[in-house]
Design a protein around this motif. Structure first.
Motif, short mmCIF file in Angstrom:
data_model
loop_
_atom_site.label_atom_id
_atom_site.label_comp_id
_atom_site.label_asym_id
_atom_site.label_seq_id
_atom_site.Cartn_x
_atom_site.Cartn_y
_atom_site.Cartn_z
N GLY A 14 0.76 -1.11 -0.12
CA GLY A 14 -0.13 -0.08 -0.07
C GLY A 14 0.82 1.41 -0.08
O GLY A 14 0.53 2.26 0.56
N SER A 17 0.20 5.70 -2.11
CA SER A 17 -0.43 7.11 -1.55
C SER A 17 -0.22 7.12 -0.02
O SER A 17 -0.28 6.03 0.64
N GLY A 18 -0.72 8.06 0.43
CA GLY A 18 -0.79 8.37 2.00
C GLY A 18 0.23 7.91 2.75
O GLY A 18 1.43 8.22 2.52
N GLY A 20 1.49 4.82 3.54
CA GLY A 20 2.54 4.11 2.92
C GLY A 20 3.30 4.57 1.84
O GLY A 20 4.63 4.34 1.93
N ARG A 39 -1.57 -1.22 -6.53
CA ARG A 39 -1.90 -1.37 -7.85
C ARG A 39 -1.52 -0.15 -8.78
O ARG A 39 -1.10 -0.51 -10.06
N HIS A 60 0.58 -5.15 -7.62
CA HIS A 60 0.01 -6.07 -6.86
C HIS A 60 -1.41 -5.72 -6.46
O HIS A 60 -1.50 -4.65 -5.80
N ASP A 61 -2.60 -6.40 -6.56
CA ASP A 61 -3.77 -6.09 -5.87
C ASP A 61 -4.11 -7.23 -4.90
O ASP A 61 -3.91 -8.25 -5.11
N ASN A 63 -6.25 -8.28 -3.48
CA ASN A 63 -7.34 -9.17 -3.32
C ASN A 63 -6.84 -10.47 -4.01
O ASN A 63 -7.63 -11.40 -4.08
N SER A 89 -2.20 -1.08 3.28
CA SER A 89 -3.50 -1.19 2.17
C SER A 89 -4.34 -1.02 3.06
O SER A 89 -4.55 -1.62 4.20
N GLY A 90 -5.36 -0.12 2.48
CA GLY A 90 -6.74 -0.02 3.24
C GLY A 90 -7.71 0.64 2.49
O GLY A 90 -7.25 1.61 1.66
N VAL A 91 -8.95 0.37 2.67
CA VAL A 91 -9.90 1.26 1.76
C VAL A 91 -11.10 1.53 3.14
O VAL A 91 -11.35 0.66 4.17
N GLY A 139 -3.75 -0.33 12.51
CA GLY A 139 -4.96 -0.24 12.70
C GLY A 139 -5.57 0.96 12.69
O GLY A 139 -5.37 1.81 11.89
N LYS A 157 -10.48 -2.85 11.74
CA LYS A 157 -9.25 -2.31 12.37
C LYS A 157 -9.32 -3.11 13.66
O LYS A 157 -8.33 -3.17 14.25
N VAL A 186 -5.28 11.30 9.64
CA VAL A 186 -4.26 11.77 9.01
C VAL A 186 -4.58 12.30 7.68
O VAL A 186 -5.45 11.79 7.16
N THR A 191 -8.85 10.56 3.70
CA THR A 191 -9.73 11.54 4.61
C THR A 191 -9.90 12.78 3.92
O THR A 191 -10.53 13.67 4.41
N1 LIG Z 1 -5.79 8.63 6.93
C1 LIG Z 1 -6.25 8.54 8.22
O1 LIG Z 1 -6.89 9.31 8.88
C2 LIG Z 1 -6.35 6.93 8.77
C3 LIG Z 1 -6.34 6.81 10.29
C4 LIG Z 1 -6.28 5.65 10.75
C5 LIG Z 1 -5.80 4.39 10.07
N2 LIG Z 1 -5.48 4.57 8.57
C6 LIG Z 1 -5.13 3.37 7.89
O2 LIG Z 1 -3.84 3.66 7.39
C7 LIG Z 1 -3.65 2.87 6.13
C8 LIG Z 1 -3.31 3.70 4.92
O3 LIG Z 1 -4.38 4.77 4.64
P1 LIG Z 1 -3.96 6.07 3.79
O4 LIG Z 1 -4.78 6.97 4.71
O5 LIG Z 1 -2.77 6.20 3.52
O6 LIG Z 1 -4.92 5.88 2.54
P2 LIG Z 1 -4.65 6.01 1.13
O7 LIG Z 1 -3.84 7.33 0.90
O8 LIG Z 1 -6.03 5.78 0.62
O9 LIG Z 1 -3.83 4.74 0.71
C9 LIG Z 1 -4.03 3.63 0.66
C10 LIG Z 1 -3.11 2.62 0.11
O10 LIG Z 1 -3.73 1.10 -0.05
C11 LIG Z 1 -3.60 0.75 -1.21
N3 LIG Z 1 -4.72 -0.20 -1.41
C12 LIG Z 1 -6.07 0.13 -1.58
N4 LIG Z 1 -6.60 -1.16 -2.44
C13 LIG Z 1 -5.79 -1.78 -2.65
C14 LIG Z 1 -5.83 -3.18 -3.36
N5 LIG Z 1 -6.77 -3.56 -3.69
N6 LIG Z 1 -4.48 -3.71 -3.61
C15 LIG Z 1 -3.48 -3.23 -3.18
N7 LIG Z 1 -3.19 -1.90 -2.44
C16 LIG Z 1 -4.30 -1.26 -2.16
C17 LIG Z 1 -3.73 1.87 -2.24
O11 LIG Z 1 -2.68 1.54 -3.24
P3 LIG Z 1 -3.51 1.34 -4.67
O12 LIG Z 1 -4.99 2.04 -4.97
O13 LIG Z 1 -2.46 2.18 -5.78
O14 LIG Z 1 -3.49 -0.06 -5.04
C18 LIG Z 1 -2.69 2.99 -1.40
O15 LIG Z 1 -1.38 2.66 -1.16
C19 LIG Z 1 -5.18 2.25 6.04
O16 LIG Z 1 -5.22 0.94 6.37
C20 LIG Z 1 -6.11 2.93 6.88
O17 LIG Z 1 -7.00 2.14 7.25
C21 LIG Z 1 -5.85 5.92 8.11
#
Ligand SMILES: NC(=O)c1ccc[n+]([C@@H]2O[C@H](COP(=O)([O-])OP(=O)(O)OC[C@H]3O[C@@H](n4cnc5c(N)ncnc54)[C@H](OP(=O)(O)O)[C@@H]3O)[C@@H](O)[C@H]2O)c1
Length: 246
Positions: A14, A17-18, A20, A39, A60-61, A63, A89-91, A139, A157, A186, A191
């Protein structure tokens, strides 16, 4: 905060973006070798173009569970070892207050939970054998209670917290560090649409995660959350229901 990252061999799932992406960038800047997974490989390629001898992108996906063991092996072969793995990775799709969408919910189960299990089980197997390394799972404070806003996100989570705790209880005796990170909001794409005014900058979140990378245990990124969620976790369920926290 100065960290010894030179020569660290890391996999970030993951990383496009974000949190990762920022972790991969800070690791590479610090001299680590990083296998980046996602991906959107065009985004992974940008970091690899800056650090071609240190950053190795893989499409890699998550899934595609069946391809994980071979890809994990390919990553460790490319890195010639493994010190650190971070599953980012997270959605978190937006879910309406009266919406029960099985499609959205299963997507969260697959990406937030099943993908984590597939990747971190490979790392656990390897690290149990070598008696070395750190496993980090991201988490969320959202997993500390069953809030009404996005039930399956919160549950995914909570799953991550319990899975990481169980891995920690297996692997601590083997010399492997297992770290649970519980961020609050974050500033990332996840977000961006929510208009949260006090979200933590992603650079700071990544710095803190790397600071905790060898500190076995559970870590809130914001010190005040340690106190707030200590209390929130102890509110009796009927009272918590009346508070209706999203
Ligand atoms: N941002 C917040 O406020 C926050 C707070 C608490 C926890 N978190 C956790 O932190 C983690 C990162 O979140 P983020 O905020 O950085 O979100 P983000 O910017 O949306 O990044 C999400 C990452 O997950 C990857 N991903 C999503 N679907 C995927 C798939 N099918 N296969 C492979 N990779 C996949 C995306 O890569 P691709 O789309 O390129 O595959 C991307 O690199 C998540 O687990 C989230 O739940 C975030």
């Amino acid at each position: 905060m100065s960290l010894k990252l030179i020569g660290t061999k890391a996999i970030v799932i993951g990383a496009s973006s974000g949190i990762g992406a920022e972790l991969a960038k800070q690791l590479a800047e610090g001299g680590a070798l990083v296998a980046t997974i996602a991906r959107r490989t065009d985004r992974l390629q940008l970091l690899s173009d800056r650090y071609p001898e240190r950053v190795f992108p893989f499409a890699h996906d998550v899934n595609n569970i069946a391809e994980v063991p071979d890809l994990f092996q390919k990553c460790t072969d490319t890195l010639t070892g493994l010190d650190l793995i971070i599953y980012c990775s997270g959605v978190m799709p937006q879910v309406g207050p009266h919406e029960y969408s099985t499609d959205k919910d299963i997507d969260m189960v697959n990406v937030n939970m099943s993908g984590a299990v597939a990747w971190l089980n490979c790392a656990a197997t390897r690290m149990e054998g070598t008696g070395h390394g750190s496993i980090i799972g991201i988490g969320s404070v959202a997993g500390d209670r069953g809030r009404s806003g996005n039930p399956v996100y919160a549950a995914s989570k909570a799953f991550m917290h319990t899975y990481m705790e169980a891995l920690r209880n297996r692997l601590a005796r083997k010399g492997v560090k297992v770290v649970t990170i519980k961020p609050g909001p974050v500033q990332t794409e996840m977000t961006a649409a929510l208009g949260i005014s006090n979200a933590m900058p992603v650079e700071k979140a990544a710095q803190l995660i790397l600071h905790y990378k060898d500190r076995t245990g559970e870590h809130y990124l914001s010190p005040v959350h340690r106190i707030i969620f200590y209390i929130i976790k102890r509110i009796p369920s009927p009272i918590f229901r009346r508070l209706n926290l999203k």
